[in-house]
Design an enzyme around this catalytic site. Structure first.
Site, short mmCIF file in Angstrom:
data_model
loop_
_atom_site.label_atom_id
_atom_site.label_comp_id
_atom_site.label_asym_id
_atom_site.label_seq_id
_atom_site.Cartn_x
_atom_site.Cartn_y
_atom_site.Cartn_z
N HIS A 166 0.90 -1.33 -0.55
CA HIS A 166 0.15 -0.06 -0.08
C HIS A 166 0.56 1.21 -0.08
O HIS A 166 1.91 1.48 0.51
CB HIS A 166 -1.03 -0.09 1.40
CG HIS A 166 -2.29 -0.54 1.73
ND1 HIS A 166 -2.15 -1.69 2.54
CD2 HIS A 166 -3.32 -1.41 0.26
CE1 HIS A 166 -3.47 -1.85 1.67
NE2 HIS A 166 -3.56 -1.94 0.55
N CYS A 253 -3.06 0.01 9.34
CA CYS A 253 -3.63 -0.55 9.26
C CYS A 253 -4.63 -0.49 10.16
O CYS A 253 -6.37 -1.25 9.65
CB CYS A 253 -2.89 -2.21 8.68
SG CYS A 253 -2.38 -1.41 7.78
N1 GLY Z 1 -2.90 -8.72 4.94
C1 GLY Z 1 -3.45 -7.49 5.17
C2 GLY Z 1 -3.53 -7.24 3.66
O1 GLY Z 1 -2.83 -8.21 2.19
O2 GLY Z 1 -3.92 -6.96 2.75
#
Ligand code: GLY
Length: 258
Positions: A166, A253
């Site tokens: 990300h 996250c």
């Molecule tokens: N494990 C977090 C993701 O890959 O979205």
């Protein structure tokens, strides 16, 4: 000086299925669930110490990655967005967030097919939003989000991505003009106007820190990044993130902040 960026947060308890969460780093092994729960307790306590009221959603066994609530929504001061995750195994997670957001936001926008967007790819810098075009967020999803932003008086721009999960895996905004950048983002022209802290290669995981009001939350075990943030006069809280790191989860996250 007190800085109030956020007053609330939403988190979701990790499910036991967390041990099977998506990961690009299987060599790190499976998370220890009991330890992940303790680390989650500490995470909630840290957000509360930063002054946030934290809503804790129940664990959702059907979705191993569902504790990473940041990916299913984006919260701005004027509206919330329900995303459309690009990871097939995460698509169903959006069903669990709409009703929760409706308690806090009058306006909720959505990403529609064929667009995909995950909140981990969205970095808010005041009224401007950077959107990483990653394997999880496509151009259509980014364009839809930029259109929503424009309607609400905000600006959005896309960022081409290195091979990183990300956008906020590799860069995160610490407010006051300060941006953490890992090696991959160090030369990005669009970030040249920031007061950049270059995260050393051995500490890449710490490119994802979390500024919450008067504190920066930093993953423990990253002394150079910690020192660089403190040298900017920022107060820090360290958290052990070992079990989330195993499945590519970072500090941001694990919550939605607004
Ligand atoms: N494990 C977090 C993701 O890959 O979205």
């Amino acid at each position: 000086m007190k800085t109030t960026l956020f007053t609330k947060a939403i988190v979701r308890r990790p499910a036991q299925s967390l041990v099977n969460g998506l990961t690009d780093h299987p060599e790190l092994g499976h998370p220890d669930y009991a330890l992940a729960l303790r680390q989650h307790d500490a995470y909630i306590a840290a957000l509360e110490r930063c002054g946030l009221a934290v809503e804790v959603l129940p664990a959702w066994e059907e979705h191993p990655d569902s504790c990473f609530v940041e990916d299913v929504a984006v919260c701005t001061r004027k509206f919330a967005l329900v995303t459309r995750p690009g990871a097939a195994s995460r698509a169903g997670e959006i069903a669990g967030i709409q009703a929760v957001l409706a308690r806090y936001f009058r306006t909720i926008e959505h990403i529609e097919a064929p667009g995909t967007l995950e909140g981990g790819d969205v970095m808010m810098v005041g009224d401007s939003f950077y959107i990483g075009l990653s394997a999880r967020t496509n151009a259509d999803g980014a364009a839809q989000f930029i259109a929503h932003l424009a309607r609400h008086g905000y600006k959005g721009q896309t960022v081409t991505m290195p091979p990183t999960l990300h956008l906020k895996t590799g860069t995160s905004y610490m407010e006051d003009g300060i941006l953490l950048v890992d090696q991959a983002f160090a030369r990005y022209q669009e970030f040249s106007g920031f007061d950049r802290i270059h995260v050393v290669p051995e500490e890449t995981y710490a490119a994802n820190c979390l500024r919450v009001n008067d504190f920066v939350i930093v993953p423990s075990g990253h002394p150079e990044t910690l020192g660089a943030l403190q040298a900017k006069g920022l107060a820090t809280i360290q958290l052990d993130m070992s079990e989330y790191r195993k499945i590519d989860g970072g500090l941001s996250c694990l919550s939605l902040r607004f």
